[in-house]
Design a protein around this motif. Sequence first.
Motif, PDB file in Angstrom:
ATOM      1  N   GLN A  37       0.867  -1.128   0.109  1.00 49.35           N
ATOM      2  CA  GLN A  37      -0.079   0.015   0.093  1.00 49.35           C
ATOM      3  C   GLN A  37       1.034   1.369   0.014  1.00 49.35           C
ATOM      4  OE1 GLN A  37      -2.849   0.388   3.084  1.00 49.35           O
ATOM      5  NE2 GLN A  37      -3.819   2.117   2.211  1.00 49.35           N
ATOM      6  N   TYR A  40       2.344   1.680  -3.726  1.00 45.82           N
ATOM      7  CA  TYR A  40       1.132   2.150  -4.558  1.00 45.82           C
ATOM      8  C   TYR A  40       0.562   3.415  -4.191  1.00 45.82           C
ATOM      9  CZ  TYR A  40      -3.157   2.029  -7.259  1.00 45.82           C
ATOM     10  OH  TYR A  40      -4.208   2.494  -8.026  1.00 45.82           O
ATOM     11  N   GLU A  41       0.324   3.923  -2.899  1.00 54.07           N
ATOM     12  CA  GLU A  41       0.043   5.333  -2.797  1.00 54.07           C
ATOM     13  C   GLU A  41       1.116   6.394  -2.967  1.00 54.07           C
ATOM     14  OE1 GLU A  41      -2.907   6.091  -2.362  1.00 54.07           O
ATOM     15  OE2 GLU A  41      -4.099   4.228  -1.935  1.00 54.07           O
ATOM     16  N   ARG A  44       1.032   6.531  -7.098  1.00 56.43           N
ATOM     17  CA  ARG A  44      -0.267   6.742  -7.562  1.00 56.43           C
ATOM     18  C   ARG A  44      -0.202   8.260  -8.213  1.00 56.43           C
ATOM     19  NH1 ARG A  44      -5.330   7.419  -4.119  1.00 56.43           N
ATOM     20  NH2 ARG A  44      -7.119   7.515  -5.557  1.00 56.43           N
ATOM     21  N   ASP A  47      -5.644   9.864 -12.065  1.00 52.34           N
ATOM     22  CA  ASP A  47      -7.115   9.076 -11.678  1.00 52.34           C
ATOM     23  C   ASP A  47      -6.819   7.624 -11.632  1.00 52.34           C
ATOM     24  OD1 ASP A  47      -6.105   8.365 -14.275  1.00 52.34           O
ATOM     25  OD2 ASP A  47      -8.160   8.627 -15.143  1.00 52.34           O
ATOM     26  N   PRO A  49      -7.080   4.240  -9.538  1.00 45.38           N
ATOM     27  CA  PRO A  49      -7.855   4.033  -8.416  1.00 45.38           C
ATOM     28  C   PRO A  49      -7.276   3.789  -7.072  1.00 45.38           C
ATOM     29  CG  PRO A  49      -7.402   2.123  -9.766  1.00 45.38           C
ATOM     30  CD  PRO A  49      -6.694   3.210 -10.387  1.00 45.38           C
ATOM     31  N   ALA A  50      -8.050   3.914  -5.848  1.00 40.23           N
ATOM     32  CA  ALA A  50      -7.340   3.871  -4.590  1.00 40.23           C
ATOM     33  C   ALA A  50      -7.059   2.422  -4.463  1.00 40.23           C
ATOM     34  CB  ALA A  50      -8.414   4.184  -3.691  1.00 40.23           C
ATOM     35  N   PHE A  51      -6.149   2.127  -3.515  1.00 43.34           N
ATOM     36  CA  PHE A  51      -5.440   0.995  -3.079  1.00 43.34           C
ATOM     37  C   PHE A  51      -6.542  -0.212  -2.959  1.00 43.34           C
ATOM     38  CE2 PHE A  51      -3.577  -2.023  -0.264  1.00 43.34           C
ATOM     39  CZ  PHE A  51      -2.597  -2.760  -1.029  1.00 43.34           C
ATOM     40  N   ASP A  53      -9.292  -0.616  -4.237  1.00 45.15           N
ATOM     41  CA  ASP A  53      -9.835  -1.117  -5.630  1.00 45.15           C
ATOM     42  C   ASP A  53      -8.775  -1.934  -6.512  1.00 45.15           C
ATOM     43  OD1 ASP A  53     -12.115   0.469  -4.835  1.00 45.15           O
ATOM     44  OD2 ASP A  53     -11.366   2.130  -5.776  1.00 45.15           O
TER      45      ASP A  53
END
Length: 145
Positions: A37, A40-41, A44, A47, A49-51, A53
């Motif tokens: 996470q 990814y964050e 990111r 647009d 998607p959130a983690f 998702d």
Amino acid sequence: MNPNLHLSAPQVHALTAAMLAVSHVDGVHPSETQLIQTFYEGSREGDMPAFADVQDSHARAEERLKQLPFDTEFADALVASCLMVGYADGDLTDNEMATARGLASAYGVSTEQFDRELQVVRDALLGSLASLPDAASVAALAKEL
């Protein structure tokens, strides 16, 4: 992993899926999820998607990797990231290693490149422990890695 490496959105998605695939091998550990996470964050953009998702993307990891053109720096990042996820819970299992090797192979990483990056990861992990006062414990851990 090269901290200056800029990953495209498809590379971030593929790398996240690969890391999740390794984490699902022997049951997802909270430390693995946190590592993935955080990656990814931090990667990111726009647009994407959130983690929450993308957590089911592990099933499509190999497919996502095969869609990307080969890039040596991304290959090193793939291997290092998958191995770090495996080590995140304190134990890189044989099944996690096999999954990491399989994903790397699907992307086109040679056995030699994988083994070189494996040694880089092991050296980095040991290096972070080298300043501990109990040298015998560090030496014993080195044998386990």
